[in-house]
Design a protein around this motif. Structure first.
Motif, PDB file in Angstrom:
ATOM      1  N   GLY A 164       1.336   1.613   0.306  1.00  0.00           N
ATOM      2  CA  GLY A 164       2.760   1.842   0.082  1.00  0.00           C
ATOM      3  C   GLY A 164       3.178   1.596  -1.352  1.00  0.00           C
ATOM      4  N   CYS A 165       4.417   1.949  -1.640  1.00  0.00           N
ATOM      5  CA  CYS A 165       4.895   1.856  -3.010  1.00  0.00           C
ATOM      6  C   CYS A 165       6.401   1.667  -3.033  1.00  0.00           C
ATOM      7  N   ASP A 166       6.850   0.712  -3.877  1.00  0.00           N
ATOM      8  CA  ASP A 166       8.295   0.467  -4.041  1.00  0.00           C
ATOM      9  C   ASP A 166       8.782   0.955  -5.398  1.00  0.00           C
ATOM     10  N   LYS A 167       7.976   1.716  -6.122  1.00  0.00           N
ATOM     11  CA  LYS A 167       8.324   2.022  -7.505  1.00  0.00           C
ATOM     12  C   LYS A 167       9.310   3.179  -7.619  1.00  0.00           C
ATOM     13  N   PHE A 168       9.278   4.078  -6.684  1.00  0.00           N
ATOM     14  CA  PHE A 168      10.203   5.217  -6.678  1.00  0.00           C
ATOM     15  C   PHE A 168      10.244   5.974  -8.010  1.00  0.00           C
ATOM     16  N   CYS A 169       9.097   6.371  -8.506  1.00  0.00           N
ATOM     17  CA  CYS A 169       9.068   7.308  -9.623  1.00  0.00           C
ATOM     18  C   CYS A 169       9.806   8.558  -9.109  1.00  0.00           C
ATOM     19  N   THR A 170      10.611   9.154  -9.962  1.00  0.00           N
ATOM     20  CA  THR A 170      11.566  10.156  -9.449  1.00  0.00           C
ATOM     21  C   THR A 170      10.901  11.452  -8.967  1.00  0.00           C
ATOM     22  N   TYR A 171       9.625  11.647  -9.286  1.00  0.00           N
ATOM     23  CA  TYR A 171       8.939  12.882  -8.868  1.00  0.00           C
ATOM     24  C   TYR A 171       8.136  12.690  -7.587  1.00  0.00           C
ATOM     25  N   CYS A 172       7.998  11.459  -7.109  1.00  0.00           N
ATOM     26  CA  CYS A 172       6.902  11.143  -6.174  1.00  0.00           C
ATOM     27  C   CYS A 172       7.356  10.911  -4.731  1.00  0.00           C
ATOM     28  N   VAL A 173       6.578  11.448  -3.784  1.00  0.00           N
ATOM     29  CA  VAL A 173       6.913  11.294  -2.356  1.00  0.00           C
ATOM     30  C   VAL A 173       6.306  10.047  -1.712  1.00  0.00           C
ATOM     31  N   VAL A 174       5.374   9.410  -2.423  1.00  0.00           N
ATOM     32  CA  VAL A 174       4.623   8.318  -1.793  1.00  0.00           C
ATOM     33  C   VAL A 174       5.518   7.219  -1.184  1.00  0.00           C
ATOM     34  N   PRO A 175       6.563   6.761  -1.885  1.00  0.00           N
ATOM     35  CA  PRO A 175       7.389   5.717  -1.268  1.00  0.00           C
ATOM     36  C   PRO A 175       8.006   6.159   0.067  1.00  0.00           C
ATOM     37  N   TYR A 176       8.163   7.468   0.234  1.00  0.00           N
ATOM     38  CA  TYR A 176       8.746   7.968   1.484  1.00  0.00           C
ATOM     39  C   TYR A 176       7.677   8.173   2.555  1.00  0.00           C
ATOM     40  N   SER A 247      -3.793   1.477 -10.322  1.00  0.00           N
ATOM     41  CA  SER A 247      -2.916   0.419 -10.809  1.00  0.00           C
ATOM     42  C   SER A 247      -1.634   0.976 -11.409  1.00  0.00           C
ATOM     43  N   HIS A 248      -0.624   0.127 -11.445  1.00  0.00           N
ATOM     44  CA  HIS A 248       0.626   0.478 -12.141  1.00  0.00           C
ATOM     45  C   HIS A 248       0.767  -0.434 -13.356  1.00  0.00           C
ATOM     46  N   PRO A 249       1.129   0.121 -14.522  1.00  0.00           N
ATOM     47  CA  PRO A 249       1.216  -0.713 -15.728  1.00  0.00           C
ATOM     48  C   PRO A 249       2.105  -1.949 -15.541  1.00  0.00           C
TER      49      PRO A 249
HETATM   50 FE1  SF4 Z   1       4.499   4.843  -6.599  1.00  0.00          FE
HETATM   51 FE2  SF4 Z   1       2.557   5.930  -8.104  1.00  0.00          FE
HETATM   52 FE3  SF4 Z   1       4.267   7.502  -6.745  1.00  0.00          FE
HETATM   53 FE4  SF4 Z   1       5.137   6.124  -8.873  1.00  0.00          FE
HETATM   54  S1  SF4 Z   1       3.569   7.765  -8.886  1.00  0.00           S
HETATM   55  S2  SF4 Z   1       6.174   6.277  -6.876  1.00  0.00           S
HETATM   56  S3  SF4 Z   1       3.939   4.247  -8.724  1.00  0.00           S
HETATM   57  S4  SF4 Z   1       2.760   6.075  -5.855  1.00  0.00           S
END
Ligand code: SF4
Ligand code: 5AD
Length: 451
Positions: A164-176, A247-249
């Motif tokens: 999972g991911c809490d970063k919510f990069c504006t392009y990314c679906v992973v947090p959802y 990893s995330h920076p």
């Molecule tokens: Fe999370 Fe990586 Fe998607 Fe950013 S790009 S929202 S860090 S999974």
């Protein structure tokens, strides 16, 4: 142990097709083991399976359309063979689309999200009785605890430690699709790692969408970070290599950086996505790091481990990206000199903030930028490989090559190394790197044992 004779109507053979990231590969392997524990066997090569699991990826491109066309293809092959295969849609498209898949594809018997696949066995049981089911819950209960023990283990094994991911990069679906960040418990991971090594793993890659955000507690209640987990795994005598990704920076810790200089089994390789070299674009992406802070971070890794191979992810054509901003990304690449990298054209994902941003970039512009970006990355990868020619290193043999008599392994820097000598899967050999191509090297055996 569960029964090994499946009830009538149950599939006898299965095939899992995994797309996308290494997490999906791991999930696909777990689903395969789960089905085998229920007495369902892998379909022989070239034969149609009674049950096909499409373990989908939703991160880019026309993922959803691809799933529907795959479903159509499986149904067509089934009709030709006079069968009606059971179809399960798993992974992130299942999570994002859920009931919609059920509505559009009557041939699909099960839709199961990445946090619910431990219940796949029950769903197959229902499907055998003609009952269709959807499970896209993100339950708190431990999916991992409900999975059967690992049986087949490759010399290089994956171990999911964080999801999972809490970063919510504006392009990314992973947090959802994958939900909020969770860490698997420390004690559970130590047990699973030990079992992997007992079953033959010589290298373990710790997996997580934000693997360096992993945190746990030891038996005395003290908190442990990813570096602590790595240091503990370093003590397993038969484990020879440890890696982690992605990893995330912003989650990088001094402890993890230091581990690269101190833990012998931790391989000199770091995958640290940057996405863009432009601070304005990074801000619009909600990355919360700058090009400079990223470069400074890499310097710290190089200080403790000068030979570290650096890898990253890039997106070209994020909404509003100008030519000058794209050139800042090229400049960042020139400054880093990556050993390898993944690069993508921006792909609008429904429901993400960037999908409705102004300034969506034309396809031709994206194509051109991707080509230029990949030319730079390719140049650096080739140079990195060439610089290793003439040196000697350990290589872990992972599989046969495509040509008869050829074997393929990985160097400490995650380069593919080909051999023409007779070897075996799982061998750790000492090799001289004799020539370099753009994406691999040729090796010559120096000794059938590591240094
Ligand atoms: Fe999370 Fe990586 Fe998607 Fe950013 S790009 S929202 S860090 S999974
Ligand atoms: N379009 C293009 N690339 C994307 N990625 C994630 N979302 C998108 C998107 N919408 C890339 C990022 C990430 C990698 C796993 O996939 O580079 O790091």
């Amino acid at each position: 142990m569960k029964q090994t004779t499946p009830p009538p109507g149950s599939p006898r053979t299965y095939r899992v097709k995994s797309f996308g990231c290494q997490m999906n590969v791991y999930d696909g392997e777990r689903m395969a083991e789960l089905l085998e524990a229920d007495g369902i066997a892998p379909a022989p090569e070239g034969e149609d399976a009674d049950l096909v699991v499409l373990n989908t990826c939703h991160i880019r491109e026309k993922a959803t359309e691809k799933v529907y066309s795959d479903i159509g293809r499986i149904e067509k092959a089934g009709r030709k063979a006079g069968k009606k295969p059971m179809i399960a849609v798993a992974g992130c498209v299942a999570q994002a689309e859920g009931e919609e898949i059920m509505k559009r594809s009557p041939g699909v018997g099960m839709v199961v999200g990445p946090q619910a696949y431990h219940r796949l066995g029950d769903m197959v049981g229902k499907a055998a009785k003609g009952e269709r089911s959807t499970d896209t819950d993100m339950p708190e209960d431990a999916k991992f605890a409900a999975l059967p023990a690992r049986r087949k283990v490759a010399p290089s094994a994956f171990l999911t430690v964080q999801e999972g991911c809490d970063k919510f990069c504006t392009y990314c679906v992973v947090p959802y699709t994958r939900g909020a960040e969770i860490s698997r418990p420390y004690s559970e991971l130590l047990i699973e790692a030990e079992k992997l090594v007992e079953a033959g793993a010589r290298e373990i890659t710790l997996l997580g969408q934000n693997v360096n955000a992993w945190s746990g507690e030891d038996d005395k209640g003290r908190s442990v970070g990813l570096d602590g987990l790595i240091r503990q795994l370093d003590k397993l005598p038969d484990l020879q290599r440890i890696r982690y990704t992605t990893s995330h920076p912003n989650d990088m810790t001094p402890g993890l950086i230091a581990a690269h200089g101190e833990v012998g089994k931790l391989m000199p390789y770091l995958h640290l996505p940057v996405q863009s070299g432009s601070d304005r674009v990074l801000k619009a992406m909600n990355r919360s790091h700058t090009a400079e802070s990223y470069l400074k971070l890499l310097d710290k890794f190089r200080e403790v481990r000068p030979d570290i191979a650096l890898s990253g992810d890039f997106i070209v054509g994020f909404p509003g990206e100008t030519e000058a901003e794209f050139e800042e990304t090229l400049a960042l690449i020139d400054a880093v000199r990556y050993s390898s990298a993944f690069s993508f054209k921006y792909s609008p994902r429904p429901g993400t903030p960037a999908a409705t941003m102004e300034g969506q970039i034309a396809a031709e512009v994206m194509d051109d930028r991707l080509q230029r970006l990949q030319a730079s990355l390719g140049r650096d990868q080739h140079a990195f490989n060439t610089a290793k020619v003439g040196t000697v290193c350990d290589v872990l043999i992972e599989r046969k090559g495509r040509r008869p008599g050829q074997w393929l392994g990985k160097s400490p820097w995650l380069q593919s190394v080909f051999f023409e000598e007779e070897l075996a899967i799982g061998d750790m050999v000492r090799a001289e790197l004799v020539s370099a191509g753009p994406s691999s090297l040729a090796g010559r055996l120096v000794e059938r044992a590591p240094a």
